[in-house]
Write a protein that holds these residues in place. Structure first.
Motif, short mmCIF file in Angstrom:
data_model
loop_
_atom_site.label_atom_id
_atom_site.label_comp_id
_atom_site.label_asym_id
_atom_site.label_seq_id
_atom_site.Cartn_x
_atom_site.Cartn_y
_atom_site.Cartn_z
N THR A 196 -7.50 3.99 -5.68
CA THR A 196 -6.50 3.14 -5.03
C THR A 196 -6.62 1.70 -5.54
N ARG A 197 -5.46 1.10 -5.77
CA ARG A 197 -5.42 -0.31 -6.15
C ARG A 197 -5.70 -1.14 -4.89
N ASN A 256 -7.03 -3.35 -13.58
CA ASN A 256 -5.69 -3.11 -13.05
C ASN A 256 -4.77 -2.64 -14.17
N ASN A 257 -4.82 -3.29 -15.32
CA ASN A 257 -4.00 -2.86 -16.46
C ASN A 257 -4.43 -1.50 -16.98
N LYS A 258 -5.72 -1.25 -17.03
CA LYS A 258 -6.25 0.01 -17.56
C LYS A 258 -5.87 1.21 -16.69
N LEU A 283 0.83 1.25 -16.02
CA LEU A 283 2.15 1.86 -16.25
C LEU A 283 2.70 2.55 -15.00
N THR A 284 2.23 2.12 -13.83
CA THR A 284 2.73 2.72 -12.58
C THR A 284 2.91 1.64 -11.53
N ASP A 285 3.83 1.87 -10.62
CA ASP A 285 3.94 0.96 -9.48
C ASP A 285 3.30 1.59 -8.23
N SER A 286 2.71 2.75 -8.40
CA SER A 286 1.99 3.39 -7.30
C SER A 286 0.64 2.70 -7.11
N THR A 326 -14.21 -2.05 -11.71
CA THR A 326 -14.21 -2.86 -10.49
C THR A 326 -13.46 -2.18 -9.34
N ILE A 327 -13.02 -0.94 -9.57
CA ILE A 327 -12.36 -0.17 -8.50
C ILE A 327 -13.43 0.26 -7.49
N LYS A 328 -13.21 -0.08 -6.25
CA LYS A 328 -14.18 0.25 -5.19
C LYS A 328 -13.69 1.36 -4.27
N ASP A 329 -12.37 1.57 -4.21
CA ASP A 329 -11.80 2.59 -3.33
C ASP A 329 -11.41 3.79 -4.18
#
Length: 171
Positions: free
Chosen positions: A53-54, A63-65, A69-72, A156-159
């Motif tokens: 999850t963002r 975030n780019n990686k 290419l998604t808005d989800s 850096t994604i934690k969720d």
């Protein structure tokens, strides 16, 4: 708050506390998931998948990686060999009374109870991919989950959740 348990079995009369296969160090418990995170179980039981999850705190690079290419804000990646099985599976959502459950993991929405639990409702759920898409969740298919797992663990994604990874294809 609604709590659920998901299964491919349609006739479970009660849930008895047990030791989970990947949590051998814990006492026997019954597991449940909250309504906000139930989508993470719209899959056959043994289907390996990575859910992320963002959220705030993610670096611009990550975030780019992972979301470039998604808005989800939620992406679920599954190995392609599971596509047919996901498409054809009906799962059953058991609604559980919440009075004896305690929060176990807020990010994942997991709750546990040390008591035997009797479901208060059961609902069949099919068309799993369509349901995920209707929630604006991006579903990605890949030949192998290992590279994504390593990237997520070093990001850096934690969720995020890595489910049933022992069933992923071997490198």
């Amino acid at each position: 708050m609604k709590l659920y348990h998901f299964s491919e079995e349609s006739d479970i009369r009660f849930f008895k506390p047990r030791v989970k296969h990947n949590r051998q160090n814990m006492p026997p418990v019954v597991w449940a998931i909250d309504q906000q995170h139930e989508f993470t179980f719209y899959f056959p039981r043994n289907c390996p998948r990575i859910v992320y999850t963002r959220t705030e705190g993610i670096s611009d690079e990550d975030n780019n990686k992972f979301f470039g290419l998604t808005d989800s804000n939620i992406v679920i990646t599954v190995e392609g060999v599971w596509y047919k099985r996901i498409s054809e599976t009906t799962i059953f959502r058991y609604e559980l009374p919440g009075d004896s459950f305690k929060l176990f993991d807020e990010f994942a929405g997991y709750y546990i109870s040390k008591e035997t639990i009797y479901p208060i409702d059961i609902k069949p759920i099919d068309k799993l991919i369509e349901r995920l898409a209707d929630l604006n969740i991006e579903i990605r298919f890949t030949p192998n989950l290992h590279p994504l797992r390593e990237s997520i663990l070093n990001s850096t994604i934690k969720d995020f959740g890595i489910h049933r990874f022992e069933n992923a294809r071997k490198l």
